[in-house]
Scaffold this motif. Sequence first.
Motif, PDB file in Angstrom:
ATOM      1  N   ARG A   1       0.849  -1.203   0.000  1.00  0.00           N
ATOM      2  CA  ARG A   1       0.000   0.000   0.000  1.00  0.00           C
ATOM      3  C   ARG A   1       0.885   1.253   0.000  1.00  0.00           C
ATOM      4  N   ARG A   2       1.933   1.253   0.810  1.00  0.00           N
ATOM      5  CA  ARG A   2       2.852   2.399   0.869  1.00  0.00           C
ATOM      6  C   ARG A   2       3.486   2.641  -0.506  1.00  0.00           C
ATOM      7  N   ALA A   3       3.857   1.559  -1.191  1.00  0.00           N
ATOM      8  CA  ALA A   3       4.434   1.678  -2.536  1.00  0.00           C
ATOM      9  C   ALA A   3       3.407   2.256  -3.514  1.00  0.00           C
ATOM     10  N   ASP A   4       2.158   1.829  -3.400  1.00  0.00           N
ATOM     11  CA  ASP A   4       1.099   2.360  -4.259  1.00  0.00           C
ATOM     12  C   ASP A   4       0.864   3.845  -4.012  1.00  0.00           C
ATOM     13  N   LEU A   5       1.183   4.302  -2.814  1.00  0.00           N
ATOM     14  CA  LEU A   5       0.921   5.702  -2.442  1.00  0.00           C
ATOM     15  C   LEU A   5       2.186   6.570  -2.474  1.00  0.00           C
ATOM     16  N   ARG A   6       3.224   6.145  -3.176  1.00  0.00           N
ATOM     17  CA  ARG A   6       4.474   6.910  -3.181  1.00  0.00           C
ATOM     18  C   ARG A   6       4.317   8.279  -3.841  1.00  0.00           C
ATOM     19  N   VAL A   7       3.490   8.405  -4.886  1.00  0.00           N
ATOM     20  CA  VAL A   7       3.261   9.722  -5.503  1.00  0.00           C
ATOM     21  C   VAL A   7       2.510  10.615  -4.523  1.00  0.00           C
ATOM     22  N   LEU A   8       1.511  10.059  -3.854  1.00  0.00           N
ATOM     23  CA  LEU A   8       0.783  10.812  -2.834  1.00  0.00           C
ATOM     24  C   LEU A   8       1.747  11.318  -1.772  1.00  0.00           C
ATOM     25  N   ALA A   9       2.654  10.466  -1.322  1.00  0.00           N
ATOM     26  CA  ALA A   9       3.621  10.862  -0.290  1.00  0.00           C
ATOM     27  C   ALA A   9       4.463  12.047  -0.760  1.00  0.00           C
ATOM     28  N   CYS A  10       4.877  12.026  -2.012  1.00  0.00           N
ATOM     29  CA  CYS A  10       5.679  13.135  -2.550  1.00  0.00           C
ATOM     30  C   CYS A  10       4.883  14.429  -2.599  1.00  0.00           C
ATOM     31  N   VAL A  11       3.636  14.357  -3.038  1.00  0.00           N
ATOM     32  CA  VAL A  11       2.787  15.558  -3.124  1.00  0.00           C
ATOM     33  C   VAL A  11       2.542  16.125  -1.731  1.00  0.00           C
TER      34      VAL A  11
END
Length: 165
Positions: A117-127
């Motif tokens: 899940r964290r990998a799927d949300l890596r773009v979200l984390a950057c934003v």
Amino acid sequence: MPAAMTTCASLSKSTTAAKPPTPETLAYSLTLPAALQSPAIARAATRTILRAHDLTDVTDAAVQVVSELASCACRFTPAAEFYISLRYRETALRVILYDGHPRHTNSRLAAACDTRRRADLRVLACVVRACGGDWGFGDAREPGGGTRMWAVLPHQGAHAYMRSR
């Protein structure tokens, strides 16, 4: 002699002009099908909501965050739908999404699932990081369980994100 006219208090309130939406009145919840077209629907709804509440200056960051969360939910949830909430409180946009994917009781499975899940949300984390915000996921405390994902975008940071693009 004309008959006396009375006015129902609740009727007269509903016919008065409503105040225009402001950032502080932004509070929306949507339930969407866990389907391929739902992230696009969530993005379009977010754009419309932000425009209506005079928050167009945070649109780029907010739409990206909503898209990432909705896409992740569609990939993970075994349920037919997911729930998304948009709120503006204390000069920040708060996005919360609930999907039906239950948290695993086996610690190795839970760790593997969290990593995915964290990998799927890596773009979200950057934003979110670029906006100076916060994000995360964990157990949904609501009836029915599942997973709660969330992101907080401070207005000033999201506004700066839009200008930097």
